[in-house]
Design a protein around this motif. Sequence first.
Motif, PDB file in Angstrom:
ATOM      1  N   ASP A   1       0.832  -1.200   0.000  1.00  0.00           N
ATOM      2  CA  ASP A   1       0.000   0.000   0.000  1.00  0.00           C
ATOM      3  C   ASP A   1       0.872   1.257   0.000  1.00  0.00           C
ATOM      4  OD1 ASP A   1       0.646   0.828   2.609  1.00  0.00           O
ATOM      5  OD2 ASP A   1      -1.100  -0.142   3.507  1.00  0.00           O
TER       6      ASP A   1
ATOM      7  N   GLU B   1      -9.042   1.241   4.065  1.00  0.00           N
ATOM      8  CA  GLU B   1      -9.975   0.115   4.067  1.00  0.00           C
ATOM      9  C   GLU B   1     -10.774   0.083   2.756  1.00  0.00           C
ATOM     10  OE1 GLU B   1     -10.484  -2.316   6.450  1.00  0.00           O
ATOM     11  OE2 GLU B   1     -12.119  -3.167   5.275  1.00  0.00           O
TER      12      GLU B   1
ATOM     13  N   SER C   1       8.028   1.182  12.438  1.00  0.00           N
ATOM     14  CA  SER C   1       7.401   2.330  11.770  1.00  0.00           C
ATOM     15  C   SER C   1       5.880   2.336  11.920  1.00  0.00           C
ATOM     16  CB  SER C   1       7.767   2.315  10.274  1.00  0.00           C
ATOM     17  OG  SER C   1       7.370   1.095   9.690  1.00  0.00           O
TER      18      SER C   1
ATOM     19  N   THR D   1       2.647  -6.596   7.980  1.00  0.00           N
ATOM     20  CA  THR D   1       3.449  -5.518   8.568  1.00  0.00           C
ATOM     21  C   THR D   1       2.745  -4.809   9.721  1.00  0.00           C
ATOM     22  OG1 THR D   1       2.616  -3.893   6.992  1.00  0.00           O
ATOM     23  CG2 THR D   1       4.629  -5.073   6.371  1.00  0.00           C
ATOM     24  N   THR D   2       1.517  -5.208  10.052  1.00  0.00           N
ATOM     25  CA  THR D   2       0.876  -4.664  11.259  1.00  0.00           C
ATOM     26  C   THR D   2       0.752  -5.796  12.280  1.00  0.00           C
ATOM     27  OG1 THR D   2      -1.368  -5.217  10.517  1.00  0.00           O
ATOM     28  CG2 THR D   2      -0.556  -3.017   9.972  1.00  0.00           C
TER      29      THR D   2
ATOM     30  N   LYS E   1     -10.334  -2.320  -0.239  1.00  0.00           N
ATOM     31  CA  LYS E   1     -10.847  -3.694  -0.345  1.00  0.00           C
ATOM     32  C   LYS E   1     -12.163  -3.649  -1.124  1.00  0.00           C
ATOM     33  CE  LYS E   1     -11.055  -6.320   3.335  1.00  0.00           C
ATOM     34  NZ  LYS E   1     -11.113  -6.770   4.734  1.00  0.00           N
TER      35      LYS E   1
ATOM     36  N   GLY F   1      -3.708  -5.857   7.152  1.00  0.00           N
ATOM     37  CA  GLY F   1      -4.801  -6.756   6.791  1.00  0.00           C
ATOM     38  C   GLY F   1      -5.510  -6.352   5.514  1.00  0.00           C
TER      39      GLY F   1
ATOM     40  N   LYS G   1     -18.919  -5.716   5.241  1.00  0.00           N
ATOM     41  CA  LYS G   1     -17.479  -5.992   5.144  1.00  0.00           C
ATOM     42  C   LYS G   1     -17.221  -7.465   4.837  1.00  0.00           C
ATOM     43  CE  LYS G   1     -14.058  -5.027   8.303  1.00  0.00           C
ATOM     44  NZ  LYS G   1     -12.853  -4.411   7.799  1.00  0.00           N
TER      45      LYS G   1
HETATM   46  N1  LIG Z   1      -8.547 -12.296   6.801  1.00  0.00           N
HETATM   47  C1  LIG Z   1      -8.768 -12.309   8.092  1.00  0.00           C
HETATM   48  O1  LIG Z   1      -8.870 -13.361   8.714  1.00  0.00           O
HETATM   49  C2  LIG Z   1      -8.868 -11.002   8.817  1.00  0.00           C
HETATM   50  C3  LIG Z   1      -8.855 -10.972  10.207  1.00  0.00           C
HETATM   51  C4  LIG Z   1      -8.876  -9.747  10.854  1.00  0.00           C
HETATM   52  C5  LIG Z   1      -8.920  -8.567  10.131  1.00  0.00           C
HETATM   53  N2  LIG Z   1      -8.950  -8.640   8.777  1.00  0.00           N
HETATM   54  C6  LIG Z   1      -8.983  -7.413   7.977  1.00  0.00           C
HETATM   55  O2  LIG Z   1      -7.771  -6.713   8.190  1.00  0.00           O
HETATM   56  C7  LIG Z   1      -7.994  -5.319   7.896  1.00  0.00           C
HETATM   57  C8  LIG Z   1      -7.335  -4.486   8.942  1.00  0.00           C
HETATM   58  O3  LIG Z   1      -5.968  -4.734   8.902  1.00  0.00           O
HETATM   59  P1  LIG Z   1      -4.918  -3.749   9.593  1.00  0.00           P
HETATM   60  O4  LIG Z   1      -5.389  -3.397  10.938  1.00  0.00           O
HETATM   61  O5  LIG Z   1      -3.589  -4.375   9.444  1.00  0.00           O
HETATM   62  O6  LIG Z   1      -5.075  -2.427   8.744  1.00  0.00           O
HETATM   63  P2  LIG Z   1      -4.367  -1.810   7.447  1.00  0.00           P
HETATM   64  O7  LIG Z   1      -3.958  -2.838   6.509  1.00  0.00           O
HETATM   65  O8  LIG Z   1      -5.288  -0.763   6.967  1.00  0.00           O
HETATM   66  O9  LIG Z   1      -3.067  -1.125   8.056  1.00  0.00           O
HETATM   67  C9  LIG Z   1      -3.225  -0.071   8.948  1.00  0.00           C
HETATM   68  C10 LIG Z   1      -2.414   1.159   8.559  1.00  0.00           C
HETATM   69  O10 LIG Z   1      -1.061   0.953   8.932  1.00  0.00           O
HETATM   70  C11 LIG Z   1      -0.212   1.181   7.811  1.00  0.00           C
HETATM   71  N3  LIG Z   1       0.911   0.276   7.996  1.00  0.00           N
HETATM   72  C12 LIG Z   1       0.906  -1.065   7.883  1.00  0.00           C
HETATM   73  N4  LIG Z   1       2.082  -1.568   8.255  1.00  0.00           N
HETATM   74  C13 LIG Z   1       2.877  -0.527   8.565  1.00  0.00           C
HETATM   75  C14 LIG Z   1       4.215  -0.431   9.027  1.00  0.00           C
HETATM   76  N5  LIG Z   1       4.962  -1.498   9.297  1.00  0.00           N
HETATM   77  N6  LIG Z   1       4.706   0.812   9.218  1.00  0.00           N
HETATM   78  C15 LIG Z   1       3.927   1.915   8.997  1.00  0.00           C
HETATM   79  N7  LIG Z   1       2.663   1.873   8.596  1.00  0.00           N
HETATM   80  C16 LIG Z   1       2.137   0.656   8.388  1.00  0.00           C
HETATM   81  C17 LIG Z   1      -1.082   0.906   6.621  1.00  0.00           C
HETATM   82  O11 LIG Z   1      -0.607   1.564   5.482  1.00  0.00           O
HETATM   83  C18 LIG Z   1      -2.411   1.468   7.078  1.00  0.00           C
HETATM   84  O12 LIG Z   1      -2.429   2.847   6.924  1.00  0.00           O
HETATM   85  C19 LIG Z   1      -9.497  -5.134   7.828  1.00  0.00           C
HETATM   86  O13 LIG Z   1      -9.863  -4.971   6.501  1.00  0.00           O
HETATM   87  C20 LIG Z   1     -10.052  -6.448   8.376  1.00  0.00           C
HETATM   88  O14 LIG Z   1     -11.284  -6.780   7.802  1.00  0.00           O
HETATM   89  C21 LIG Z   1      -8.918  -9.818   8.113  1.00  0.00           C
END
Ligand SMILES: NC(=O)c1ccc[n+]([C@@H]2O[C@H](COP(=O)([O-])OP(=O)(O)OC[C@H]3O[C@@H](n4cnc5c(N)ncnc54)[C@H](O)[C@@H]3O)[C@@H](O)[C@H]2O)c1
Length: 539
Positions: free
Chosen positions: A218, A249, A348, A305-306, A252, A281, A327
């Motif tokens: 992203d 989000e 980060s 990465t989160t 997606k 995610g 969703k």
């Molecule tokens: N597939 C599954 O089983 C499952 C389970 C739980 C959640 N999800 C989905 O996951 C999503 C949420 O994921 P999320 O919380 O990781 O959010 P995200 O992917 O939106 O990441 C959050 C923010 O952090 C930034 N970011 C990510 N890694 C970074 C890093 N290392 N350094 C700096 N910035 C970083 C991203 O660019 C974004 O702005 C939702 O869409 C949810 O529905 C899926």
Amino acid sequence: MQPSGQSIALIGPSGAGKSTVGVGLAQALGWRFIDLDQLIIERAEKSISDIFSQEGEAGFRERETAALVQALQTDQAVIACGGGIVLREINRQLLREQAWCVYLTSAISTLVKRLTADQANPRPLLASDINEQLVIQLAERLPLYSTLANWTIQTDGLAPQIVVEQLIRAWGLVGKPQVSEVFSSFNSRYYVKSGALAALPNELANLGLTGTCWLISDSHVGPMYAPTLIQALENSGFSCQRYDIPAQEASKSWQQAGELYTWLLENGVQRGDTVLALGGGVVGDLAGFIAASILRGIAVVQLPTTILAMIDSSIGGKTGINHPRGKNLIGAFHPPRLVLIDDAVLSSLPRRERAAGWAEAVKHGVIADAQLFADLEQAGASLNDVPAKITSDLLVRSAAVKIGVVNRDERETGERMLLNYGHTLGQAVEAATQYKRYVHGEAVAIGMTFAANLAVQLGMWSSAEAERQRALLQALELPTALPRDLDIEATLAALNLDKKRAKGSVRWVLPTRIGHAQVESHVDPELVRKLVHELVEQT
Ligand SMILES: NC(=O)c1ccc[n+]([C@@H]2O[C@H](COP(=O)([O-])OP(=O)(O)OC[C@H]3O[C@@H](n4cnc5c(N)ncnc54)[C@H](O)[C@@H]3O)[C@@H](O)[C@H]2O)c1
């Protein structure tokens, strides 16, 4: 190369605790303990000091390699290696290929203290001023230890038994590289290591994934981490293409998916290629869905990465996109061939995202692991700091909860539903706020607080434990109430759209004690309505 045997090799400087921990670890696993120096002495029939004085360091190193080869032939052995084992490339190669390498490290002051106290085992190379000699030795050896390590533990202040416990947990999760044992029929591996992204080319080659890599990231993560990754892949002969989606989000979506399909098809994607999902995610779900559907499915490797993606969304194979009606309503099960976690990237990650990720760890603690919950409580607000020393341990243990549940119920017919704890109301709140106001983990925190209140009202959970959960969420700076300006009717309406509905009633995951929860389908909608209103913040 991945280790092929069932050996654990303890590496690190003299005095880091390799022998003590090794004995304890071997005992706990029921494995054989091999002290490499002892084996050298037995094979040479003379002391280490005599070998050094008669044959020099070169002679000792020859004997060390021969002893290592012998030790690695023993299946299920914990091998405590000498501090200098990493100096020879042949030793590093043997260890890399045949053992799970654990790097035990300590501050120099701790090493000096331990070595000075250990008069029984003189170290020929540290004969004079220990402090000075150690500094010189470590300058050369530290990078070698860290590159070789599959796992690292800082042993300062830790009782050997605690180190052993941490290692057993880590070994259970990532030490067995054929992680079909971790993901059962999913045939995925889960791999955590600081600096692990650098190992990606090797990992892909080991899995036979030699086609073009389609790196989807992203707009935040891509610019930070993709260039180095692509460079490493290209240096290893991989061809690599990159696409950064907007970091939101809303990515997606069908529209974004369509753009990715076009990009892949126009650039000649083939069945043997691999999608690399580098991000949180959102990237993981979308890129996973693209991989699941393009050309009827190609391989995906998750590079989360989160915190949320590391302990939750990258595990279990669910991929998908959102629909205006809700969703994740469109998706597929498409397990990654590999989940490779490099916790160095967390440095980060914004504080708010860290907190949101820990919400899922709290969830795992409440539904399945009381000790994890207690350890999260103990760490409290410090979890949001960077760097948090305990992070990787808690990440691994939290991931282990999800891996365990998914292994037992891949298709969400039973136990896996417990992972929806906090998600029923959480997702309704996200929908009612157009996915803009809260990040996912924050909405889950509100949802868990609601589910806790519901469980207490139904007499299923003690109010004292529900209060512990609320306090922990608040310590992590997570919301535990609904905002006053929330459209409650829209939230209640979104609840009814929840795809976790069964035969007309919403299924609630409700805790009965910390570490245990169950699914309840027969909850009076009026009680839900009343408690949703009561969750609105008062001031
Ligand atoms: N597939 C599954 O089983 C499952 C389970 C739980 C959640 N999800 C989905 O996951 C999503 C949420 O994921 P999320 O919380 O990781 O959010 P995200 O992917 O939106 O990441 C959050 C923010 O952090 C930034 N970011 C990510 N890694 C970074 C890093 N290392 N350094 C700096 N910035 C970083 C991203 O660019 C974004 O702005 C939702 O869409 C949810 O529905 C899926």
